[in-house]
Design an enzyme around this catalytic site. Structure first.
Site, PDB file in Angstrom:
ATOM      1  N   SER A 162       1.039  -1.161   0.171  1.00  0.00           N
ATOM      2  CA  SER A 162      -0.142  -0.015   0.052  1.00  0.00           C
ATOM      3  C   SER A 162       0.904   1.309   0.078  1.00  0.00           C
ATOM      4  O   SER A 162       1.689   1.435  -1.019  1.00  0.00           O
ATOM      5  CB  SER A 162      -1.117  -0.162   1.242  1.00  0.00           C
ATOM      6  OG  SER A 162      -2.074   0.922   1.015  1.00  0.00           O
TER       7      SER A 162
ATOM      8  N   HIS B 140      -8.403  -4.860  -0.799  1.00  0.00           N
ATOM      9  CA  HIS B 140      -7.027  -4.301  -0.726  1.00  0.00           C
ATOM     10  C   HIS B 140      -6.305  -5.197   0.278  1.00  0.00           C
ATOM     11  O   HIS B 140      -5.065  -4.819   0.704  1.00  0.00           O
ATOM     12  CB  HIS B 140      -7.110  -2.800   0.058  1.00  0.00           C
ATOM     13  CG  HIS B 140      -6.089  -2.004   0.148  1.00  0.00           C
ATOM     14  ND1 HIS B 140      -5.301  -1.726  -1.042  1.00  0.00           N
ATOM     15  CD2 HIS B 140      -5.274  -1.532   0.971  1.00  0.00           C
ATOM     16  CE1 HIS B 140      -4.376  -0.761  -0.956  1.00  0.00           C
ATOM     17  NE2 HIS B 140      -4.162  -0.817   0.228  1.00  0.00           N
TER      18      HIS B 140
ATOM     19  N   ASP C 205     -10.598  -3.870  -5.338  1.00  0.00           N
ATOM     20  CA  ASP C 205      -9.723  -3.094  -4.447  1.00  0.00           C
ATOM     21  C   ASP C 205     -10.384  -1.711  -4.696  1.00  0.00           C
ATOM     22  O   ASP C 205     -10.045  -1.055  -5.545  1.00  0.00           O
ATOM     23  CB  ASP C 205      -8.053  -3.119  -4.798  1.00  0.00           C
ATOM     24  CG  ASP C 205      -7.207  -2.516  -3.750  1.00  0.00           C
ATOM     25  OD1 ASP C 205      -7.784  -1.564  -2.926  1.00  0.00           O
ATOM     26  OD2 ASP C 205      -6.142  -2.762  -3.678  1.00  0.00           O
TER      27      ASP C 205
END
Length: 206
Positions: free
Chosen positions: A104, A185, A154
């Protein structure tokens, strides 16, 4: 250059072996990816910095003004600082290979360092990166091994931006693999296994 510009943790590995840098996601810390890193590359020295930006108490590596809206000036600052941090550790240890893994926000700072210093990492794993701008690679990614992992649903990193990033990296010569899953995610086991395969091949000189 200093090895201590970030608060960080180090897990020693085999002397002269590979070095793996791991970069946490928003709200994580320098402990978050140490155990997964050790599992992925058992012989590596693992270095895990903590993001130096606080977003309502959550650690990040650079500032943003909204979801998916980056403070590009702060991203440039963070990229230069992180590249110098990585170089300092690499120059001190002279590892057999330099590997990077980010999730991320950690994937985003790792990607930005790769764009700025394409010679720095031999292989990188970008888990759920969000690059909402056109990368400008300072050099060539030819011969660099890269894995992108992503969720088809996501909500934070839309699949079309993952596909676009893949195209940018391929156009610059990188050896790119993409590993998808059907979810969002979160990191799933197939992503971990794909990362293990990539790092094992590079660490063994394949």
């Amino acid at each position: 250059m200093s090895k201590d510009t970030y608060i960080h943790k180090v897990l020693p590995g085999s002397p002269g072996g590979p070095m793996l840098f791991v970069f946490h996601g928003t709200g994580g810390d320098e402990s978050q990816l140490l155990s997964p890193g050790r599992d992925l590359v058992p012989q590596a020295t693992i270095i895990s910095p903590r993001g130096d930006v606080s977003e309502y108490g959550a650690a990040r590596f650079f500032r943003r003004t909204g979801e998916g809206v980056y403070d590009m000036g702060d991203l440039a600052r963070a990229t230069d600082k992180m590249a110098a941090f990585v170089k300092a550790h690499v120059e001190a240890a002279k590892p057999s290979a330099v590997l990077g893994l980010g999730y991320s926000n950690g994937a985003n700072i790792l990607a930005s360092v790769v764009f700025a210093e394409p010679e720095l990492f031999d292989a990188t794993v970008l888990m759920h990166p969000l690059i909402p701008f056109e990368p400008r690679v300072k050099g060539s990614l030819a011969g660099r091994h890269m894995l992108l992992t992503a969720g088809k649903r996501d909500p934070i990193c839309p699949p079309n931006l993952t596909t676009r990033l893949e195209a940018y990296l391929r156009a610059d010569g990188a050896d790119v693999t993409v590993e998808w899953h059907e979810g969002g995610h979160e990191v799933r086991p197939n992503e971990i296994e794909a990362a293990r395969r990539l790092f094992a091949g590079v660490a063994q000189g394949v």
